[in-house]
Design a protein around this motif. Sequence first.
Motif, PDB file in Angstrom:
ATOM      1  N   ALA A  10      26.141  26.343  -0.193  1.00  0.00           N
ATOM      2  CA  ALA A  10      25.295  27.082  -1.318  1.00  0.00           C
ATOM      3  C   ALA A  10      25.305  26.064  -2.355  1.00  0.00           C
ATOM      4  O   ALA A  10      23.906  25.754  -2.937  1.00  0.00           O
ATOM      5  N   TYR A  11      26.082  25.464  -2.773  1.00  0.00           N
ATOM      6  CA  TYR A  11      26.141  24.311  -3.853  1.00  0.00           C
ATOM      7  C   TYR A  11      25.058  23.482  -3.276  1.00  0.00           C
ATOM      8  O   TYR A  11      24.161  22.934  -4.380  1.00  0.00           O
ATOM      9  N   THR A  12      25.178  22.495  -2.208  1.00  0.00           N
ATOM     10  CA  THR A  12      24.155  21.796  -1.857  1.00  0.00           C
ATOM     11  C   THR A  12      22.747  22.142  -1.815  1.00  0.00           C
ATOM     12  O   THR A  12      21.848  21.487  -2.355  1.00  0.00           O
ATOM     13  N   LEU A  13      22.603  23.475  -1.456  1.00  0.00           N
ATOM     14  CA  LEU A  13      21.038  24.084  -1.335  1.00  0.00           C
ATOM     15  C   LEU A  13      20.592  24.119  -2.769  1.00  0.00           C
ATOM     16  O   LEU A  13      19.579  23.903  -3.001  1.00  0.00           O
ATOM     17  N   ARG A  14      21.497  24.698  -3.518  1.00  0.00           N
ATOM     18  CA  ARG A  14      21.201  24.997  -5.255  1.00  0.00           C
ATOM     19  C   ARG A  14      20.554  23.597  -5.758  1.00  0.00           C
ATOM     20  O   ARG A  14      19.506  23.587  -6.516  1.00  0.00           O
ATOM     21  N   LYS A  15      21.305  22.622  -5.402  1.00  0.00           N
ATOM     22  CA  LYS A  15      20.882  21.147  -6.004  1.00  0.00           C
ATOM     23  C   LYS A  15      19.764  20.630  -5.581  1.00  0.00           C
ATOM     24  O   LYS A  15      19.042  19.590  -6.082  1.00  0.00           O
ATOM     25  N   GLN A  16      19.280  20.998  -4.458  1.00  0.00           N
ATOM     26  CA  GLN A  16      17.970  20.692  -3.704  1.00  0.00           C
ATOM     27  C   GLN A  16      16.759  21.293  -4.501  1.00  0.00           C
ATOM     28  O   GLN A  16      15.657  20.763  -4.092  1.00  0.00           O
ATOM     29  N   GLY A  17      17.014  22.286  -5.083  1.00  0.00           N
ATOM     30  CA  GLY A  17      15.770  22.867  -6.157  1.00  0.00           C
ATOM     31  C   GLY A  17      15.480  24.499  -5.774  1.00  0.00           C
ATOM     32  O   GLY A  17      16.237  24.852  -4.859  1.00  0.00           O
ATOM     33  N   PRO A  18      14.783  25.018  -6.646  1.00  0.00           N
ATOM     34  CA  PRO A  18      14.300  26.253  -6.708  1.00  0.00           C
ATOM     35  C   PRO A  18      13.894  26.921  -5.357  1.00  0.00           C
ATOM     36  O   PRO A  18      13.967  27.771  -5.161  1.00  0.00           O
ATOM     37  N   GLU A  19      13.122  25.842  -4.493  1.00  0.00           N
ATOM     38  CA  GLU A  19      12.815  26.553  -3.204  1.00  0.00           C
ATOM     39  C   GLU A  19      13.879  26.681  -2.314  1.00  0.00           C
ATOM     40  O   GLU A  19      13.597  27.696  -1.229  1.00  0.00           O
ATOM     41  N   ASN A  20      15.304  26.465  -2.547  1.00  0.00           N
ATOM     42  CA  ASN A  20      16.457  26.708  -1.884  1.00  0.00           C
ATOM     43  C   ASN A  20      17.261  27.934  -2.451  1.00  0.00           C
ATOM     44  O   ASN A  20      18.271  27.969  -2.105  1.00  0.00           O
ATOM     45  N   TYR A  21      16.886  28.437  -3.719  1.00  0.00           N
ATOM     46  CA  TYR A  21      17.890  29.227  -4.485  1.00  0.00           C
ATOM     47  C   TYR A  21      18.053  30.572  -3.806  1.00  0.00           C
ATOM     48  O   TYR A  21      19.071  30.885  -3.460  1.00  0.00           O
ATOM     49  N   LYS A  22      17.207  31.018  -2.876  1.00  0.00           N
ATOM     50  CA  LYS A  22      17.375  32.186  -2.153  1.00  0.00           C
ATOM     51  C   LYS A  22      18.494  32.197  -1.007  1.00  0.00           C
ATOM     52  O   LYS A  22      19.475  32.872  -1.031  1.00  0.00           O
ATOM     53  N   ALA A  23      18.383  30.769  -0.447  1.00  0.00           N
ATOM     54  CA  ALA A  23      19.416  30.461   0.587  1.00  0.00           C
ATOM     55  C   ALA A  23      20.724  30.280   0.149  1.00  0.00           C
ATOM     56  O   ALA A  23      21.612  30.526   0.529  1.00  0.00           O
ATOM     57  N   ALA A  24      20.675  29.661  -1.042  1.00  0.00           N
ATOM     58  CA  ALA A  24      21.891  29.475  -1.784  1.00  0.00           C
ATOM     59  C   ALA A  24      22.755  30.561  -2.236  1.00  0.00           C
ATOM     60  O   ALA A  24      23.619  30.965  -1.996  1.00  0.00           O
ATOM     61  N   LEU A  25      21.694  31.585  -2.719  1.00  0.00           N
ATOM     62  CA  LEU A  25      22.478  32.887  -3.103  1.00  0.00           C
ATOM     63  C   LEU A  25      22.931  33.800  -1.843  1.00  0.00           C
ATOM     64  O   LEU A  25      23.998  33.943  -2.041  1.00  0.00           O
ATOM     65  N   THR A  26      22.359  33.697  -0.778  1.00  0.00           N
ATOM     66  CA  THR A  26      22.863  34.184   0.315  1.00  0.00           C
ATOM     67  C   THR A  26      24.360  33.383   0.651  1.00  0.00           C
ATOM     68  O   THR A  26      25.156  34.475   1.206  1.00  0.00           O
ATOM     69  N   HIS A  27      24.365  32.454   0.550  1.00  0.00           N
ATOM     70  CA  HIS A  27      25.826  31.596   1.119  1.00  0.00           C
ATOM     71  C   HIS A  27      26.743  31.749   0.099  1.00  0.00           C
ATOM     72  O   HIS A  27      28.058  31.914   0.237  1.00  0.00           O
ATOM     73  N   TYR A  28      26.509  31.792  -1.244  1.00  0.00           N
ATOM     74  CA  TYR A  28      27.443  32.329  -2.338  1.00  0.00           C
ATOM     75  C   TYR A  28      27.842  33.646  -2.109  1.00  0.00           C
ATOM     76  O   TYR A  28      29.107  34.041  -2.081  1.00  0.00           O
ATOM     77  N   ASN A  29      26.904  34.620  -1.709  1.00  0.00           N
ATOM     78  CA  ASN A  29      27.317  35.968  -1.486  1.00  0.00           C
ATOM     79  C   ASN A  29      28.348  35.803  -0.410  1.00  0.00           C
ATOM     80  O   ASN A  29      29.213  36.818  -0.185  1.00  0.00           O
ATOM     81  N   LYS A  30      28.029  35.158   0.934  1.00  0.00           N
ATOM     82  CA  LYS A  30      28.834  35.242   1.816  1.00  0.00           C
ATOM     83  C   LYS A  30      30.172  34.610   1.527  1.00  0.00           C
ATOM     84  O   LYS A  30      31.214  35.263   2.223  1.00  0.00           O
ATOM     85  N   ALA A  31      30.366  33.660   0.862  1.00  0.00           N
ATOM     86  CA  ALA A  31      31.720  33.081   0.549  1.00  0.00           C
ATOM     87  C   ALA A  31      32.514  34.115  -0.216  1.00  0.00           C
ATOM     88  O   ALA A  31      33.643  34.358   0.038  1.00  0.00           O
ATOM     89  N   ILE A  32      31.841  35.044  -1.228  1.00  0.00           N
ATOM     90  CA  ILE A  32      32.570  35.975  -1.812  1.00  0.00           C
ATOM     91  C   ILE A  32      32.989  36.967  -0.903  1.00  0.00           C
ATOM     92  O   ILE A  32      33.978  37.468  -1.126  1.00  0.00           O
ATOM     93  N   TYR A  33      32.099  37.271  -0.137  1.00  0.00           N
ATOM     94  CA  TYR A  33      32.416  38.333   1.112  1.00  0.00           C
ATOM     95  C   TYR A  33      33.659  38.239   1.826  1.00  0.00           C
ATOM     96  O   TYR A  33      34.367  38.720   1.985  1.00  0.00           O
ATOM     97  N   LEU A  34      33.718  36.645   2.181  1.00  0.00           N
ATOM     98  CA  LEU A  34      34.772  36.128   2.928  1.00  0.00           C
ATOM     99  C   LEU A  34      36.085  36.169   2.280  1.00  0.00           C
ATOM    100  O   LEU A  34      37.120  36.268   2.825  1.00  0.00           O
TER     101      LEU A  34
END
Length: 98
Positions: A10-34
Amino acid sequence: KLAEAHNNLAYTLRKQGPENYKAALTHYNKAIYLDSKLPEPYMYRGVLYVQMGDKKRALEDHQTLVEMGSPLAVELEYVVKNNREKAPEQFFGVSEKL
């Protein structure tokens, strides 16, 4: 299945720019779920929310960090107040695990 891996992706996706924010959010949420006790996803998801213009949700993640007693709460508070990350950028939590 590893919270840390989802957080790092998620961190890596976020750093690549706004076009990746939705995917980054999905992975942050998954990390918190786990692993809901891992503070880093809350910190970085809060930063993402600030970048997305949603300070209300960023403050919710800040409150979670406060309740966890995490020093990352101070770092997220800085981002919310200043609308940016510190420079030079810090990788919170990385050195603690080495």
